[in-house]
Each structure stands twice: as structure tokens, then as C-alpha cells.
Design a protein around this motif. Structure first.
Motif, PDB file in Angstrom:
ATOM      1  N   TYR A 263       3.912  -8.811  -1.351  1.00 31.53           N
ATOM      2  CA  TYR A 263       2.512  -8.979  -0.800  1.00 31.53           C
ATOM      3  C   TYR A 263       2.150  -7.531   0.027  1.00 31.53           C
ATOM      4  O   TYR A 263       1.003  -7.340  -0.199  1.00 31.53           O
ATOM      5  N   ASP A 264       2.995  -7.185   0.921  1.00 26.72           N
ATOM      6  CA  ASP A 264       2.562  -5.952   1.851  1.00 26.72           C
ATOM      7  C   ASP A 264       2.124  -5.045   0.942  1.00 26.72           C
ATOM      8  O   ASP A 264       1.275  -4.097   1.292  1.00 26.72           O
ATOM      9  N   LEU A 267      -1.021  -5.513  -0.836  1.00 24.84           N
ATOM     10  CA  LEU A 267      -2.303  -5.459   0.048  1.00 24.84           C
ATOM     11  C   LEU A 267      -2.543  -3.853   0.483  1.00 24.84           C
ATOM     12  O   LEU A 267      -3.720  -3.410   0.515  1.00 24.84           O
ATOM     13  N   LYS A 297      -5.142 -16.661   2.964  1.00 28.32           N
ATOM     14  CA  LYS A 297      -4.623 -15.520   3.632  1.00 28.32           C
ATOM     15  C   LYS A 297      -4.835 -13.937   3.129  1.00 28.32           C
ATOM     16  O   LYS A 297      -5.046 -13.154   4.007  1.00 28.32           O
ATOM     17  N   THR A 300      -8.126 -12.913   4.703  1.00 28.48           N
ATOM     18  CA  THR A 300      -8.124 -12.633   6.039  1.00 28.48           C
ATOM     19  C   THR A 300      -7.574 -11.412   6.316  1.00 28.48           C
ATOM     20  O   THR A 300      -7.855 -10.480   7.079  1.00 28.48           O
ATOM     21  N   ASP A 301      -6.286 -11.334   5.544  1.00 26.11           N
ATOM     22  CA  ASP A 301      -5.538  -9.783   5.791  1.00 26.11           C
ATOM     23  C   ASP A 301      -6.315  -8.701   5.174  1.00 26.11           C
ATOM     24  O   ASP A 301      -6.420  -7.580   5.724  1.00 26.11           O
ATOM     25  N   GLU A 304      -9.548  -7.687   7.451  1.00 24.85           N
ATOM     26  CA  GLU A 304      -9.051  -7.104   8.837  1.00 24.85           C
ATOM     27  C   GLU A 304      -8.601  -5.578   8.398  1.00 24.85           C
ATOM     28  O   GLU A 304      -9.032  -4.750   9.189  1.00 24.85           O
ATOM     29  N   LYS A 305      -7.893  -5.362   7.328  1.00 23.93           N
ATOM     30  CA  LYS A 305      -7.614  -3.893   7.269  1.00 23.93           C
ATOM     31  C   LYS A 305      -8.800  -3.279   6.817  1.00 23.93           C
ATOM     32  O   LYS A 305      -8.799  -1.905   7.158  1.00 23.93           O
TER      33      LYS A 305
END
Ligand code: NDP
Length: 479
Positions: A263-264, A267, A297, A300-301, A304-305
């Protein structure tokens, strides 16, 4: 600073003395003039190229290789000058020009300087017939290279390096919107000892200068990167003359995210694949499809980034998003944001022009994320080529495959999943020329590069490029 054409190893004003203003996108000001060359300049460049061809095509591969590698070294030695020029001309963050554009331009020369020494042809023994066939790979003659504004020196050199490595002489036109680094290159070509006339750089508008290259009856091949409609027009003009064509055109690339991905990593890379170079890369993943179980999810993430990205002056080292390339392009991208609103797209962030203190006339736009309800809306189907991405959820692999393929383009696709079988299944079925899995825009210059459908015809890169810039001739000898 005024720009001149580089013909037969020296700089010249356009013969008819017509000029175009060159804008700095970071402040909207004119900072120089570019030739608006016409057919007579193209004829002059063609004649220089034709005169140089006999000798250059007979120059040993070692010598051609040596000169190309020297050009690469000189670009690296002049890195900062080229980086500043590219950033100022295009509006891209200086950090990007320094980490990607100019190093890659140098790599293009080094790569093809090496590749030409390894370029082999085939032979076939006709068993039982006492004959042997071998294939000659001969340079075409004078070829035309036409490149766009988004990665100016990077894409310009991606064409001219294989063309000259293969023994051709070139008439080349960079985009009139970003002519500066191609102009500076001329001096380096002379320092590297490239014989005069081998590469001629003529500046001007697409529909005059570019058109004159395509229409020239003795320029036998055209390598073009740019928009799909321009590519279609070029194909139409070139077809009756039976020119060899390589067309690298637009894209509307899917970025497909499954719940089982890292995931990270996904992203972070998706921020880059969406907005690098203000989204003005043909490979950007402008349609993001996310598996429904992680959609909220991700939304949102991701938003935000994106809100943390700094839209700023290209010369500031912490700028993430610089200026768009031109006023007209800014207006085109803004029009698409309005179309999104009319189509009931939800703007999750961005959507507005940015006024930077002291540079209020620059062409800045917030990175924009739009949630769409259907993949069939215009902003999901048409190439925007700016800092705008769409996102929507999907339920099954089959659903997302249908949506990914349901566009006229077919350049690249990115997959995020740790399921190898799924990766291989989708890679087989996606209608694109390039698939990245768990990464984006990782390039190995030996690999074939290009698209299908409305994204183009032909492949660049590695031996594919050298094949394009040579004619195969078979020789059959009976013994
Ligand atoms: P354009 O098609 O407008 O222009 C590309 C080049 O062609 C420019 O040098 C342009 O000159 C020239 N040109 C325009 N009209 C003609 C003509 N009639 N005859 C000959 N040459 C002509 O594209 P952009 O510069 O706007 O670039 C953006 C496009 O390029 C996007 O669609 C993008 O997807 C695509 N692209 C594709 C890539 C790929 O590898 N597939 C990579 C990068 C971009 P001028 O600018 O002076 O008008």
C-alpha cells in the motif's frame, strides 16, 4: 535570448526573418524569440544533411559511437546550464529537470553510442540449395524527427541519437513552445566533433516548419512524438510518399490498484505517476481504478498527500508542481475541469488556478483529483495532459479490465498487486504497449517503447529504434 536554427554546423537566422515569441511559463513573460522557419529553411537543412550523408553513413561504428558518447559527456559537463534552460522554457521544477530530463538526454546519446556497436543482422543458410542469405541494415538517408514540449530535450534526443547512430543525417524540429535546450545542443555537437550537416535543427511552428519536413519528398522517414490528431494528419500527408513512420502519440493510461498491493509503496508512486511534470507525461496514470474494499481509505490518503504538494516557482528546490507549459494549455486543462463539473464529477481536491506572489501571470494549477461515477465520461476518455486525475472503484478483475481497455488510446498501464498470476493475466489482456507492475516509468532503454490503438504506430528504444532508422536488404548468394 534569441534562438537560431542550427544548420550545417553553424547557427542561422530564419531566411524569411519571421519570429515567434518564446514565453517563460513561470511568469508569463516573453523572454526571447524563436525562428518561425519555412520551407526554404527546411530545404537548406535538407541540402546540408544530404551532403553529409555519404561520408557519415560510411563512418565506422566505433567513430560514430565515440562521437555520441562525447556528446553525452559534454551534456553532463554542462548539466546545470541545460537544467536551468529546460526549467525556464517549460515550467517544470528544476529538481525534475536535474534528476530526469537532462541526465536522460545524456543517457540517450550514451546508450545509442553503445547500442550501434552491438547491432547485428541475420544470416540464413538455405540448406540443400547451396545458398546463403544475409541481411544488410542500411541507413535510410535523410530522416525527419519532430518532438513535443513536455520532455523537450529528453524526447528530442531519444529520436536523434538512434537516427545518427544508425548512419542517417537528420532534419529535426523541437516544439516551438520549448526550443531552448535543442538550440543549446548545437554548440555541444560541434565540440563533440559531429561532422557538419549530420544533424540540423530547425525551429518553428508545427503547421509550417513541421509540415515542411513531412512534405519534403526526399526526407524518407519521419519519427514523430506528439498528439494523436497531429499524428493522424502526418500519416495522411506522408502516406502517398510511402515514408517510413514512427508515431508516438497520446495516452489515457489506467492505474489499477488491487487491495493486496504494497500500500505505502503504491500510494507514494501513485502521487508521482499522477502529477510528475504537472501531469504532462504521456505515461501518467490519469485514470485511477481502486478495488472497492480499499477505495475509501485510498481516497482519503491520496487526497491528503496531494494537498501537501507544493505548487510553486520551478526554480525553488522544494516545488513539486511547477507551471503548465503555456497559457493555452492551462486554459485547455481548466476547460476539462469545468466539463468534469458538468458531468457530475466530484472535485476531491484542487481544480483552481494558483497565483504565486511575484509571478501572478504564470500558468499554475492545483493538482486535481476528480471522483467519477462512470468510466464513460469525457474526462475519463479524453487526454487532458495536465495535473488532473480521475478515481473510481471497481469490484472484479474482469470489470476493471473492461474499463481499462474501453478507451481509444493504448499506451501504458500500471498494476498494483502482489498476485503474480493476476499480473500475468492482466498483462496479457490489457490493450497497451507497456505494462508496469508495482512500479511506474521504470525505464530500461533496451526495451521496446510505444503504444497501440490511437497511441501510435511503431516502437522506439533499443534495437527497435535502430531497426526503424535502417532499411533491411536481403542478399542471397548461391555457391
Ligand atoms: P503536438 O502534436 O501539438 O506537437 C508535437 C510536435 O509536432 C511539435 O513539435 C509540433 O510543433 C509539431 N507539429 C504540430 N503540427 C504539425 C504538423 N502539421 N506537421 C508536422 N509537425 C507538426 O503535441 P504537443 O507538443 O502538444 O505534445 C503533447 C502530446 O504529445 C500529447 O498528446 C502527449 O500524449 C503526446 N506525447 C506522446 C508521447 C509518447 O511517447 N507516446 C510522449 C510525450 C508526449 P509546435 O509545437 O511548434 O506546434
Amino acid at each position: 535570448m534569441n534562438i537560431q536554427n542550427y544548420i550545417n554546423g553553424s547557427y542561422h537566422n530564419p531566411i524569411q526573418n519571421n519570429w515567434i515569441d518564446n514565453y517563460n511559463p513561470s511568469n508569463g513573460e516573453v523572454y526571447g524569440q524563436t525562428p518561425n522557419s519555412t520551407k526554404v529553411d527546411i530545404d537548406k537543412a535538407y541540402n546540408a544533411a544530404k551532403s553529409a550523408f555519404r561520408q557519415w553513413s560510411q563512418t565506422t561504428l566505433e567513430e560514430r559511437s565515440r562521437i555520441l558518447i562525447k556528446i553525452s559527456e559534454l551534456l553532463e559537463a554542462n548539466l546545470d546550464r541545460f537544467v536551468e534552460a529546460e526549467s525556464k522554457d517549460n515550467g517544470k521544477p528544476i529538481s525534475l529537470a536535474k534528476s530526469v530530463d537532462i541526465p536522460r538526454a545524456a543517457s540517450n546519446f550514451r546508450f545509442f553510442g553503445n547500442a550501434i556497436t552491438q547491432f547485428a543482422s541475420e544470416s540464413h543458410e538455405s540448406v540443400g540449395q547451396n545458398a546463403i542469405n544475409y541481411t544488410l541494415r542500411q541507413p535510410i538517408g535523410v530522416v525527419g524527427c519532430i518532438s513535443p514540449w513536455n520532455l523537450p530535450l529528453y524526447l528530442f534526443t531519444w529520436k536523434i541519437a538512434p537516427a545518427i547512430a544508425a548512419g542517417n543525417c537528420v532534419v529535426a524540429k523541437p516544439s516551438e513552445v520549448t526550443p531552448m535546450t535543442a538550440y543549446l545542443l548545437g554548440k555541444i555537437l560541434n565540440e563533440a566533433g559531429l561532422p557538419k550537416g549530420v544533424l540540423n535543427i530547425v525551429h518553428g511552428l508545427g503547421n509550417t516548419t513541421g509540415q515542411a519536413i513531412v512534405e519534403h519528398p526526399d526526407i524518407k522517414a519521419i519519427s514523430f512524438t506528439g498528439g494523436t490528431s497531429t499524428g493522424a494528419h502526418i500519416a495522411k500527408v506522408a502516406a502517398p510518399m510511402f515514408k517510413k513512420l514512427s508515431l508516438e502519440l497520446g495516452g489515457k493510461n489506467p492505474n489499477i490498484i488491487f487491495a493486496d498491493c504494497d500500500y505505502d509503496d503504491m500510494l507514494e508512486t501513485t502521487v508521482r505517476s499522477s502529477f510528475a511534470n504537472q501531469g504532462q507525461i504521456c505515461l501518467c496514470g490519469s485514470r485511477i481504478f481502486v478495488e472497492a474494499s480499499i477505495y475509501e481509505k485510498f481516497k482519503t490518503d491520496f487526497v491528503e498527500k496531494i494537498k501537501q504538494l507544493k505548487v510553486g516557482h520551478p526554480s525553488e528546490s522544494d516545488t513539486n508542481i511547477g507551471a503548465l507549459v503555456s497559457k493555452s494549455h492551462l486554459e485547455k486543462v481548466k476547460d476539462y475541469i469545468n466539463i468534469a463539473k458538468e458531468e457530475n464529477g466530484v472535485i476531491l481536491c484542487g481544480g483552481n488556478e494558483v497565483k504565486i506572489k511575484g509571478f501572478e501571470n504564470g500558468y499554475y494549477l492545483e493538482p486535481t483529483v476528480i471522483e467519477v461515477k462512470t468510466d464513460e465520461c469525457r474526462i475519463n476518455q479524453e487526454e487532458i495532459f495536465g495535473p488532473v486525475v480521475t478515481i473510481m472503484p471497481f469490484n472484479t478483475e474482469d470489470d476493471v479490465l473492461q474499463m481499462a481497455n474501453k478507451v481509444k488510446y493504448g499506451l501504458s498501464a500500471t498494476l498494483w498487486t502482489n498476485n503474480l498470476k493476476r499480473t500475468m493475466r492482466l498483462s496479457n489482456q490489457l490493450q497497451v504497449g507497456i505494462v508496469w507492475a508495482n512500479t511506474w516509468m521504470m525505464r530500461d532503454l533496451r526495451t521496446p517503447f510505444g503504444g497501440i490503438k490511437a497511441s501510435g504506430v511503431g516502437r522506439e528504444g533499443g534495437f527497435e529504434a535502430l531497426r526503424f532508422f535502417t532499411e533491411a536488404k536481403n542478399v542471397c548468394i548461391k555457391y
